[in-house]
Design an enzyme around this catalytic site. Structure first.
Site, mmCIF file in Angstrom:
data_model
loop_
_atom_site.group_PDB
_atom_site.id
_atom_site.type_symbol
_atom_site.label_atom_id
_atom_site.label_comp_id
_atom_site.label_asym_id
_atom_site.label_seq_id
_atom_site.Cartn_x
_atom_site.Cartn_y
_atom_site.Cartn_z
ATOM 1 N N TRP A 79 -0.616 0.152 -11.127
ATOM 2 C CA TRP A 79 -0.991 0.723 -9.817
ATOM 3 C C TRP A 79 -0.311 2.064 -9.570
ATOM 4 C CZ3 TRP A 79 -5.392 -0.614 -8.216
ATOM 5 C CH2 TRP A 79 -5.851 -1.923 -8.326
ATOM 6 N N ASP A 91 3.527 1.948 -1.754
ATOM 7 C CA ASP A 91 2.384 1.031 -1.822
ATOM 8 C C ASP A 91 2.952 -0.390 -1.844
ATOM 9 O OD1 ASP A 91 0.229 -0.535 -2.451
ATOM 10 O OD2 ASP A 91 -0.301 0.513 -4.308
ATOM 11 N N LYS A 115 -4.244 -9.008 -0.005
ATOM 12 C CA LYS A 115 -3.242 -9.748 -0.775
ATOM 13 C C LYS A 115 -2.439 -10.663 0.155
ATOM 14 C CE LYS A 115 -4.686 -7.002 -4.025
ATOM 15 N NZ LYS A 115 -4.110 -5.786 -4.556
#
Ligand SMILES: *Cc1c(COP(=O)(O)O)cnc(C)c1O
Length: 359
Positions: A102, A171, A195
């Site tokens: 990511w 993030d 999530k």
């Protein structure tokens, strides 16, 4: 009806109590005579839901008045572009820490907007650890330092932050609300909802108000964080139902005792699973124990020809979505807030029995 233990990395399991409440309120929300899905986003009813969602998040994370809470559309991947677009005007570069898949995506997207300085990377050890913060090549004239505290695919997590005067942009898609954090240490926190927060469709963005001065008029109107702040995240129609579900998840979190209580349970869940994996010669996790994720636990089988069978049999046993990310293979158990300890115990029981059959 029977529900399984869902180990999906995202969209992930939601607390059953939340789904039941949403079901009970689906046709007629609090006597309004309509579903939340059918309400004007400008109605007093929806405005009250939006206000409640923000107030609960503010309490849960102890967010100060010097921060703005935004609901941004598009997903965390859109934020990979929105962050440099909003925050680099007047700056020549931005610093990025590379700890996995990511981070890399965020870096590649930021390169379209600014000079990206990768200040540290654990790529050479296959992203099984985190670069030493004392040795980062930080440029204090950059716009910000971006990092990803929990690499959802690799299963790598770190709680500490580098020492820097740069605003830290993080993030936290797969770790937000799973452990205590000090919001004051961040310039921006963002997290895709699917999530640990609610359904897909929104990104939570917590931004220090002084940073909004960087957002210039050249930005697309609905990308402009300052404009979103000015209009309470309602420049256009927001994903109203997703925001409502987030409110119900936050209410559930408060009933569980808040972030601190969740952190204690999450620690225990992760420790129990890693302890089992570590004592077994049949299963393995490659991550440096100091940086193992509490939320996403990847593991491999000593004999990888048994993987398909593991997935088939675990699925039949009601333990769903245990395949690793398509880019890395193996297995991965995502054990976010909504996964109870019983789910982790059921997984370990299955793993033991599988090892006995095929080990
Ligand atoms: C899932 C995830 C993303 C991407 O989220 P989308 O909403 O699909 O764009 C980004 N970062 C992290 C850490 C993630 O876990």
């Amino acid at each position: 009806m029977s529900r399984v233990y869902n180990f999906c990395s995202g969209p992930a399991a939601l607390p059953e109590a939340v789904l039941k409440k949403a079901q009970a309120e689906l046709l007629d929300w609090h006597g309004a005579g309509v579903s939340v899905m059918e309400m004007s986003h400008r109605s007093t009813e929806f405005m009250s839901i939006l206000a409640s969602t923000k107030a609960r998040l503010k309490r849960l994370l102890e967010i100060g008045d010097d921060y703005e809470i935004l609901f941004v559309q598009g997903g965390a991947s859109t934020m990979f572009a929105q962050i440099p677009a909003n925050l680099t005007s007047g700056y020549d570069s931005a610093c990025y820490l590379d700890t996995g898949a990511w981070s890399t995506k965020a870096i590649n997207e930021a390169k379209k907007y600014t000079n990206v300085k990768v200040v540290g990377s654990s790529k050479s050890d296959n992203y099984t650890s985190v670069p030493n913060f004392d040795q980062l090549a930080l440029d204090e004239s950059a716009a910000y330092l971006h990092l990803c505290s929990n690499e959802t695919i690799g299963g790598l997590e770190f709680a500490d932050l580098p020492e820097t005067d740069l605003p830290i942009v993080a993030d936290l898609s797969s770790t937000i609300l799973s452990r205590k954090i000090d919001v004051n240490k961040y310039g921006v926190i963002y997290a895709g909802a699917q999530k640990n927060v609610g359904p897909a469709g929104i990104v939570i963005c917590i931004i220090r108000k002084d940073l909004l001065a960087r957002c210039d008029d050249k930005l697309p109107t609905i990308w402009n964080f300052a404009n979103l702040a000015k209009h309470d995240s309602m420049v256009n129609t927001p994903p109203t139902f997703a925001i409502y579900l987030a409110d119900l998840v936050f209410e559930w979190l408060e009933e569980q005792g808040g972030v601190e209580a969740m952190e204690a349970i999450n620690k225990k869940k992760a420790q129990t699973l890693y302890d089992y994996i570590d004592q077994s010669a049949f299963y393995a996790n490659p991550i440096d124990p100091a940086f193992r994720s509490r939320m996403n636990v990847p593991f491999t089988l000593a004999d990888d020809s048994l993987e398909a069978r593991f997935l088939e049999e675990s699925d039949a046993a009601g333990l769903r979505t245990l395949a690793g990310h398509r880019s890395v293979g193996g297995m991965r158990a995502s054990i976010y807030n909504a996964m109870p300890m019983e789910g982790v115990e059921a997984l370990i029981d299955f793993m033991k029995a599988f090892e006995k059959r095929y080990g």
